[in-house]
Design a protein around this motif. Structure first.
Motif, short mmCIF file in Angstrom:
data_model
loop_
_atom_site.label_atom_id
_atom_site.label_comp_id
_atom_site.label_asym_id
_atom_site.label_seq_id
_atom_site.Cartn_x
_atom_site.Cartn_y
_atom_site.Cartn_z
N MET A 451 0.82 -1.20 0.00
CA MET A 451 0.00 0.00 0.00
C MET A 451 0.86 1.26 0.00
O MET A 451 0.33 2.37 0.00
CB MET A 451 -0.93 0.02 1.22
N SER A 452 2.18 1.08 -0.01
CA SER A 452 3.09 2.23 -0.01
C SER A 452 4.25 1.95 -0.95
O SER A 452 4.68 0.80 -1.12
CB SER A 452 3.64 2.51 1.39
N ASP A 458 2.06 6.60 0.42
CA ASP A 458 0.90 5.72 0.49
C ASP A 458 0.07 5.79 -0.79
O ASP A 458 -0.10 6.87 -1.38
CB ASP A 458 0.01 6.08 1.68
N ASN A 459 -0.46 4.64 -1.20
CA ASN A 459 -1.26 4.56 -2.42
C ASN A 459 -2.72 4.87 -2.10
O ASN A 459 -3.57 3.97 -2.05
CB ASN A 459 -1.13 3.17 -3.05
N SER A 474 -2.26 10.45 3.08
CA SER A 474 -1.63 9.22 3.57
C SER A 474 -2.59 8.53 4.53
O SER A 474 -3.58 9.11 4.97
CB SER A 474 -0.31 9.53 4.29
N PHE A 475 -2.28 7.29 4.87
CA PHE A 475 -3.13 6.56 5.81
C PHE A 475 -3.09 7.17 7.20
O PHE A 475 -4.03 7.03 7.97
CB PHE A 475 -2.73 5.09 5.84
N SER A 544 -2.61 -2.98 10.02
CA SER A 544 -3.22 -1.82 9.37
C SER A 544 -3.61 -0.76 10.38
O SER A 544 -3.94 0.37 10.01
CB SER A 544 -4.45 -2.23 8.57
#
Length: 664
Positions: A451-452, A458-459, A474-475, A544
């Motif tokens: 995811m990064s 971050d995606n 970002s998350f 997560s």
């Protein structure tokens, strides 16, 4: 004299120990077309799939490694070679002080034994060179189907078996051309005469239309015996096989090198390049051998394939050795029953919960789960293996297999990420990432499963399908509100969900005899403490920190804290204000974090947004229904340039804008 003998004996013992601790090994070294093209100044001038069964004339790369020592002067030789052969050693590359790669080219069909020696150390590898015959080509009234009818039948349903057919019939791509044949045929090697596709007469057709394939069979029967991606493309040429597997006369490889020969050209095909930066590419460091088979099922490609096939760990053919999770671990090269040829789309949790949702993501959930039964875990003897196994995403996504302390103490909620995504894990972890200025895909998503990016970006594009870009850059920016509250850890400030979950984990840990999630419980821990530790580890090992299932994560941690007598305040303010208000942020100026406080006289929908001085939206901090009270929202400007920023609140008819100054 006795003293001298003792000293000599000790010296000999030490030297012998050092030698025995060092081992020499030869392995093949696969090189993809992309890797072969990275430099004109190395020994890698052509691609090689890493097999020990190769076509005559194939340029191979062999790697010698002296584990635990330094190479001095490695000497390469062949101790056995095919009749009439004069095999060639080529360029040498010293990778580091303990490993060296050399080019080797077998020139006749048959067995080769290549040896490397360096002082007292030596190792050898067996290689077979042969010629390609084609899956349907009868040699002595024998074809691949003679011995492997069910495998060939399944293979005929895969895209590999029809890739050239679809190309020349005009249904694969409007750009299909002769350059595609090197990967869409069997045995193609322009540098070798191995009876591969390119060693026979063939002219690429001018028109790609229906019926072209049969016309090519009629015109060029020898070449077309090797059309499409056949058995020998992955197992090596079969002219020396005919039932014999000794001396690498046919091989089975789960290595990504085998797939990378065609799926890693650095342009259109990038899967192995992505896989290289994934965690799946890292071989486990766990010890091998008997007793570790249950680990192998999820830590190696072949182990997982055997697990899906139901091969018992005590089966004499079960392979307990450790290798990475490669392409052939998740994808079955022979079977197209499931989309993308994934090995399975069924999964269940350790407590028997059958996973109903998640589509292709259920493949992942076979391994990314606790592997323990939560409600019976506390009855086990406490040990360093207590609690859920690492990577508990499936349990968290399914909001299942955790301790609920009798189901009356608290109620678990769940964010339905599995229900709103067609393929669960796949939709997010394999989502397309952003591209750089040159248009090249960043190493994120797809077969990186990350995811990064490697640089830590971050995606968020993975979330945009459902959330737009409202969650932040970002998350860490993602905020989560439950029943109008976003301050889940009770510290008075609404931070990002991941920070809030970290706060809850820290608080829960403080209520246990040892707050470390990796702690080894002992017999002094109470039943409730063991149960609470189990729940804490489910969330910690999920990794997560709430993103997979925000509602479940927050309600489970709060409920577990309650079970131990702890209290987490969900009140934003004990007093309800009489008016709407937006206060000046504090501190101001700030670097890089500040707090923004506002008051609501009644429950309201609130949108709090940060803009730059040109009016461009920087981040939406809140866009939720909030409870009445005074709320404080944390804002992080770490990724922003110094300067003046505006923050604007909208709630009903109330709108206000304030300024703040970021100084770095």
């Amino acid at each position: 004299m006795q003293k001298k003998v003792t000293v000599l004996f000790l010296l000999l013992f030490v030297v012998t120990g050092l030698i025995s601790a060092q081992t020499m090994q030869i392995t093949t070294y696969g090189v993809s077309p992309r890797e072969a093209g990275l430099s004109d100044n190395d020994i890698f001038t052509s691609a090689y799939n890493g097999l020990t069964n190769v076509g005559v004339g194939t340029k191979m790369y062999l790697k010698a490694t002296l584990a635990g020592g330094r190479l001095n002067d490695p000497q390469w030789s062949t101790t056995e070679r095919a009749p009439g052969s004069s095999p060639k050693f080529g360029g040498i590359l010293d990778v580091d002080t303990s490993s060296q790669i050399i080019v080797f080219t077998p020139d006749k069909p048959g067995k080769y034994v290549v040896q490397v020696s360096d002082g007292p150390y030596s190792a050898s590898i067996v290689i077979n060179a042969a010629k390609y015959i084609g899956v349907y080509n009868e040699v002595g009234n024998v074809t691949c189907q003679t011995c492997h009818p069910s495998v060939v039948e399944k293979w005929e349903g895969t895209d590999h078996s029809t890739i050239m057919f679809r190309g020349v019939e005009g249904t694969l791509s409007s750009h299909y051309n002769a350059n595609c044949l090197s990967c869409h045929t069997t045995g193609y090697d322009a540098n070798a005469e191995n009876d591969g596709f390119d060693d026979f007469e063939f002219v690429f057709p001018e028109n790609l239309t229906e019926g072209t394939y049969q016309t090519l069979i009629d015109q060029y029967p020898d070449a077309m015996q090797r059309a499409n991606v056949q058995c020998e493309s992955c197992h090596g040429p079969a002219s020396g096989h005919f039932g014999s597997t000794k001396d690498s006369r046919i091989v089975v490889s789960y290595s990504t090198d085998n797939c990378a020969l065609c799926h890693d050209d650095g342009h259109y095909h990038v899967y192995p390049e992505q896989w290289d930066v994934s965690r799946h590419a890292e071989a486990t460091s766990y010890p091998t051998g008997p007793g570790r088979e249950s680990c192998v099922r999820c830590h190696t490609a072949k182990g997982f394939a055997q697990f899906v096939k139901g091969i018992a760990t005590n089966d004499p053919y079960f392979d307990p050795s450790y290798q990475p999770i490669t392409c052939a671990g998740c994808h079955d090269p022979h079977d197209a029953t499931n989309m993308h040829q994934v090995r399975t789309v069924n999964a269940s949790l350790a407590d028997g919960t059958v996973i109903e949702q998640g589509g292709l993501g259920k493949l992942c959930m076979n391994c990314h789960q606790s592997r323990r039964v939560a409600n019976s875990s506390y009855t086990q003897t406490p040990s360093r293996h207590y609690g859920p196994h690492y990577s508990t995403a499936a349990d968290v996504l399914n909001a299942a297999n955790v301790v609920t302390f009798g189901d009356t103490l608290f109620t678990l909620a769940s964010t339905n990420h599995l229900g709103v995504t067609e393929n669960g894990c796949v939709d997010c972890h394999m989502a397309e990432g952003e591209t750089d200025a040159s248009g090249h895909a960043q190493l994120v998503g797809k077969h990186t499963f990350s995811m990064s990016t490697p640089t830590g970006v971050d995606n968020m594009k993975a979330c945009a399908k459902c959330h737009g870009y409202s969650l932040g850059a970002s998350f860490e920016d993602v905020r989560f509100f439950l029943n109008g509250s976003g301050d889940h850890d009770g510290d008075g400030v609404v931070e990002g969900l991941q920070d809030e979950v970290h706060g809850l984990l820290d608080y829960l840990g403080s209520l246990l005899p040892d707050p470390d999630p990796h702690a080894t419980p002992d017999t002094t821990w109470t039943k409730e403490q063991l149960q609470a530790a189990y729940n804490m580890r489910v969330i910690y090992y999920d990794g997560s920190y709430g993103i997979h299932n925000p509602k479940f994560t927050v309600t489970l941690l709060k409920g577990t804290i309650k079970a131990l007598g702890g209290v987490v305040s969900v009140e934003e303010s004990k007093e309800v204000p009489t008016n709407y208000a937006l206060y000046q942020n504090y501190p101001n100026p700030f670097n890089p974090t500040t707090n923004i406080k506002f008051s609501l006289p009644k429950a309201s929908h609130v949108k709090l947004t940060v803009y730059d001085v040109l009016g461009k939206e920087v981040q939406t901090l809140v866009n939720n229904q909030l409870s009445a009270g005074t709320h404080t929202i944390a804002f992080n400007g770490a990724n922003l340039a110094s300067g003046v920023y505006l923050y604007r609140i909208e709630s009903g008819d109330f709108v206000q804008v304030n300024k703040m100054l970021l100084v770095k």
